[in-house]
Design a protein around this motif. Sequence first.
Motif, PDB file in Angstrom:
ATOM      1  N   GLU A  27       0.835  -1.199   0.000  1.00 22.63           N
ATOM      2  CA  GLU A  27       0.000   0.000   0.000  1.00 22.63           C
ATOM      3  C   GLU A  27       0.871   1.251   0.000  1.00 22.63           C
ATOM      4  O   GLU A  27       2.012   1.232   0.468  1.00 22.63           O
ATOM      5  CB  GLU A  27      -0.921   0.007   1.217  1.00 22.63           C
ATOM      6  CG  GLU A  27      -1.910  -1.155   1.262  1.00 22.63           C
ATOM      7  CD  GLU A  27      -2.910  -1.105   0.127  1.00 22.63           C
ATOM      8  OE1 GLU A  27      -3.419  -0.011  -0.177  1.00 22.63           O
ATOM      9  OE2 GLU A  27      -3.172  -2.172  -0.469  1.00 22.63           O
ATOM     10  N   GLN A  28       0.296   2.353  -0.498  1.00 20.32           N
ATOM     11  CA  GLN A  28       1.008   3.623  -0.560  1.00 20.32           C
ATOM     12  C   GLN A  28       0.434   4.609   0.455  1.00 20.32           C
ATOM     13  O   GLN A  28      -0.774   4.623   0.714  1.00 20.32           O
ATOM     14  CB  GLN A  28       0.955   4.204  -1.968  1.00 20.32           C
ATOM     15  CG  GLN A  28       1.703   3.343  -2.973  1.00 20.32           C
ATOM     16  CD  GLN A  28       1.818   3.974  -4.340  1.00 20.32           C
ATOM     17  OE1 GLN A  28       1.041   4.845  -4.689  1.00 20.32           O
ATOM     18  NE2 GLN A  28       2.792   3.529  -5.121  1.00 20.32           N
ATOM     19  N   TYR A  29       1.335   5.438   1.006  1.00 25.70           N
ATOM     20  CA  TYR A  29       0.970   6.344   2.092  1.00 25.70           C
ATOM     21  C   TYR A  29       1.722   7.660   1.956  1.00 25.70           C
ATOM     22  O   TYR A  29       2.807   7.706   1.375  1.00 25.70           O
ATOM     23  CB  TYR A  29       1.341   5.729   3.456  1.00 25.70           C
ATOM     24  CG  TYR A  29       0.702   4.397   3.745  1.00 25.70           C
ATOM     25  CD1 TYR A  29      -0.503   4.309   4.438  1.00 25.70           C
ATOM     26  CD2 TYR A  29       1.312   3.202   3.321  1.00 25.70           C
ATOM     27  CE1 TYR A  29      -1.086   3.075   4.708  1.00 25.70           C
ATOM     28  CE2 TYR A  29       0.737   1.976   3.585  1.00 25.70           C
ATOM     29  CZ  TYR A  29      -0.470   1.918   4.278  1.00 25.70           C
ATOM     30  OH  TYR A  29      -1.045   0.709   4.548  1.00 25.70           O
ATOM     31  N   GLU A  68       5.777   3.592  -0.450  1.00 21.45           N
ATOM     32  CA  GLU A  68       5.086   2.304  -0.514  1.00 21.45           C
ATOM     33  C   GLU A  68       5.738   1.370   0.489  1.00 21.45           C
ATOM     34  O   GLU A  68       6.971   1.340   0.602  1.00 21.45           O
ATOM     35  CB  GLU A  68       5.181   1.716  -1.914  1.00 21.45           C
ATOM     36  CG  GLU A  68       4.455   0.377  -2.073  1.00 21.45           C
ATOM     37  CD  GLU A  68       4.446  -0.087  -3.518  1.00 21.45           C
ATOM     38  OE1 GLU A  68       3.714   0.533  -4.324  1.00 21.45           O
ATOM     39  OE2 GLU A  68       5.184  -1.043  -3.831  1.00 21.45           O
ATOM     40  N   VAL A  69       4.931   0.614   1.207  1.00 26.82           N
ATOM     41  CA  VAL A  69       5.466  -0.333   2.186  1.00 26.82           C
ATOM     42  C   VAL A  69       5.904  -1.592   1.456  1.00 26.82           C
ATOM     43  O   VAL A  69       5.089  -2.301   0.856  1.00 26.82           O
ATOM     44  CB  VAL A  69       4.430  -0.654   3.277  1.00 26.82           C
ATOM     45  CG1 VAL A  69       4.995  -1.676   4.269  1.00 26.82           C
ATOM     46  CG2 VAL A  69       4.026   0.619   4.023  1.00 26.82           C
ATOM     47  N   ALA A 100       9.344  -3.063  12.226  1.00 26.97           N
ATOM     48  CA  ALA A 100       9.510  -1.745  11.601  1.00 26.97           C
ATOM     49  C   ALA A 100       9.235  -1.844  10.105  1.00 26.97           C
ATOM     50  O   ALA A 100       9.818  -2.686   9.418  1.00 26.97           O
ATOM     51  CB  ALA A 100      10.919  -1.217  11.839  1.00 26.97           C
ATOM     52  N   PRO A 101       8.351  -0.993   9.572  1.00 24.06           N
ATOM     53  CA  PRO A 101       8.074  -1.054   8.132  1.00 24.06           C
ATOM     54  C   PRO A 101       9.273  -0.633   7.299  1.00 24.06           C
ATOM     55  O   PRO A 101      10.078   0.212   7.715  1.00 24.06           O
ATOM     56  CB  PRO A 101       6.911  -0.080   7.949  1.00 24.06           C
ATOM     57  CG  PRO A 101       6.909   0.787   9.147  1.00 24.06           C
ATOM     58  CD  PRO A 101       7.522   0.005  10.262  1.00 24.06           C
ATOM     59  N   GLN A 102       9.367  -1.234   6.121  1.00 20.72           N
ATOM     60  CA  GLN A 102      10.407  -0.882   5.160  1.00 20.72           C
ATOM     61  C   GLN A 102       9.741  -0.163   4.000  1.00 20.72           C
ATOM     62  O   GLN A 102       8.773  -0.660   3.413  1.00 20.72           O
ATOM     63  CB  GLN A 102      11.152  -2.129   4.687  1.00 20.72           C
ATOM     64  CG  GLN A 102      11.903  -2.816   5.832  1.00 20.72           C
ATOM     65  CD  GLN A 102      12.714  -3.999   5.371  1.00 20.72           C
ATOM     66  OE1 GLN A 102      12.158  -4.962   4.853  1.00 20.72           O
ATOM     67  NE2 GLN A 102      14.017  -3.942   5.549  1.00 20.72           N
ATOM     68  N   LEU A 103      10.249   1.016   3.666  1.00 17.15           N
ATOM     69  CA  LEU A 103       9.578   1.913   2.735  1.00 17.15           C
ATOM     70  C   LEU A 103      10.359   2.064   1.434  1.00 17.15           C
ATOM     71  O   LEU A 103      11.580   2.185   1.448  1.00 17.15           O
ATOM     72  CB  LEU A 103       9.414   3.303   3.364  1.00 17.15           C
ATOM     73  CG  LEU A 103       8.808   3.365   4.771  1.00 17.15           C
ATOM     74  CD1 LEU A 103       8.818   4.799   5.283  1.00 17.15           C
ATOM     75  CD2 LEU A 103       7.399   2.788   4.775  1.00 17.15           C
ATOM     76  N   ASN A 104       9.625   2.077   0.326  1.00 16.67           N
ATOM     77  CA  ASN A 104      10.166   2.529  -0.948  1.00 16.67           C
ATOM     78  C   ASN A 104       9.696   3.955  -1.165  1.00 16.67           C
ATOM     79  O   ASN A 104       8.503   4.243  -1.033  1.00 16.67           O
ATOM     80  CB  ASN A 104       9.654   1.665  -2.114  1.00 16.67           C
ATOM     81  CG  ASN A 104      10.243   0.280  -2.105  1.00 16.67           C
ATOM     82  OD1 ASN A 104      11.352   0.077  -1.650  1.00 16.67           O
ATOM     83  ND2 ASN A 104       9.495  -0.680  -2.610  1.00 16.67           N
ATOM     84  N   PHE A 105      10.624   4.849  -1.476  1.00 20.28           N
ATOM     85  CA  PHE A 105      10.232   6.214  -1.798  1.00 20.28           C
ATOM     86  C   PHE A 105       9.629   6.225  -3.194  1.00 20.28           C
ATOM     87  O   PHE A 105      10.250   5.759  -4.149  1.00 20.28           O
ATOM     88  CB  PHE A 105      11.440   7.150  -1.726  1.00 20.28           C
ATOM     89  CG  PHE A 105      11.119   8.578  -2.077  1.00 20.28           C
ATOM     90  CD1 PHE A 105      10.627   9.442  -1.115  1.00 20.28           C
ATOM     91  CD2 PHE A 105      11.282   9.048  -3.373  1.00 20.28           C
ATOM     92  CE1 PHE A 105      10.316  10.758  -1.439  1.00 20.28           C
ATOM     93  CE2 PHE A 105      10.978  10.354  -3.707  1.00 20.28           C
ATOM     94  CZ  PHE A 105      10.485  11.211  -2.731  1.00 20.28           C
TER      95      PHE A 105
END
Length: 601
Positions: free
Chosen positions: A412-414, A434-435, A442-447
Amino acid sequence: MTVPAISGADTNLEDYDIVRWFEDIADNAAQVQTQILKRIVKLNCNTEYLRNRLGTEVLNIEELEPEVVESLYTSLVPLSSHSDLDPYIQRIADGDDSALLTQEPITMLSLSSGTTDGRQKYVPFTRFSSQSTLQIFRLAAAYRSRVFPIRAGGRILEFVYSSKQFKTRGGLTAGTATTHYFASEEFKTKQKTTKSFTCSPYEVISAGDYKQSTYCHLLLGLLFADQVEFVTSTFAYSLVQAFTAFEDVWQEICEDIRHGTLSSRITITNMRSSVLDYIAPDPALALEIESKCKELNSSNWHCMIPRLWPNAKYVYSIMTGAMQPYLKKLRHYAGDLALVCADYGSTESWIGVNLGPLDPPERVNFTVVPTFSYFEFIPLSLIVNRGSEYSLANDDYEEGEPLPLSKVKIGEQYEVVLTTFTGLYRYRLGDVVEVAGFYKGAPQLNFICRRKLILTVNIDKNTEKDLQMVVEKGSNLLSQKTKSELVDFTSNADTSKNPGHYVVYWEIKGNVEDEVLNECCREMDLAFVDHGYVVSRKTNSIGPLELKIVETGTFRKILEYYIGNGAAMSQFKTPRCTSNQVLLRILGDRTIKQFRSTAYR
């Protein structure tokens, strides 16, 4: 949970300790987050901003469970943007030392680069800002050293630049966040205690003239070439600029090394003096470098970094978002040397650390460090189908209720929301992520992109990421048909005539036939996938895309304009869309060719 003290020498044991610390807080990320929020609220509940929103609900905060504080806070304190906090920050800048945003007085203000939305913003800067910067540097270095172990006593070729600090009307010190950090005790501690330290002394970093500093960085980097363990800068742009400059000055640098002199181009007294302390005549080294440079010049400087710095293990920099267009050139200079993406942060707060140094920049993700801020995430649901290649613009999605770190879902995107120790409360950062997964808790995020819409004329909505994809298709065609390369680009939505249209500005290295540039222009016009743009082009509500070719050195003029207005080289990002009249005048005055798309006829 408190942020660990920063102390002692950077030994292997300390690497182990900071990794163990992070593993523990990642395991308990949700609990750590509620404790961090309670700590922030406890420290600042009597400030004007929070008092006006929380009232008496947290008077007995010591007795409240962290989860209760979290519930009260998120229900009573509204989401905010910089415009909501700016009146308070401006009062602080003007000398109001009452508890407006933080209980402790704010004595320093950071300046954002101003390249995202066209103006620089003040952001509170405290000692916590420097501590968290040092903390994430140590944490990231510990994970990198598992893959790329470095020698004790080695050096870092670090292209970092400070800018001038100044005083606000109220007497506060203002400047870029990097400038504040380089002037801090935390940075001086890092310089003294890390296993590897920068080739350049502080006088080079703090000189305030990026051209002179770059020359000295390069010169000193070559003097210590065999000791350099890795090459780094804040942004990939700075690295590309430095090595592009080297192509022009390498002969002068060789002469300095040969004779133990320093070029007359270095006019800043304290920098000149400090660099001369390192220099002694070394004809053999000069001859070796000269020989390598002649070979590199004949191959268009391919693999420059590993050839000149043979023991360097990787190149380290921010390479996501606005920096992605520079990856091609950086890979050209780096050859097979690993490109390691630096960590995810902003002027407002650090957010996540790169735990996978071997991941290519295009696939890197960042693990949220749950002690730096209290993080919330606004769910973004796409409501306009833009095909398989899309990005988010302001009207393309519905927003859900902000979620805590522990409630986000993979895929999902936030939009990221921050509550910081430095006085930002439920602050909408404007970054879309995006997760990609979770590391423990801890979530890992893509910018993904900046949420801000940058190109619009009619019903069209295109973001920086849309523009990057379009320019990439055009530049791929350029490289297929010629030996030329795209140096840099920006754009403008020109509405001075009806219908309005997009203008894309290119600076190119090499000679290109007009026929090829016409094809590139048409390719870019067809590459926009936004439904509003496609429909508007077909109905002539938006005119044909225009490609303008500008003179060599135009984007350096833009860089100099921003630096002249207070930006630092270390934080500069080329604006991908501009309505700034000064920039448009620079671009217009230096336009040498222009083409109109023949698509949609």
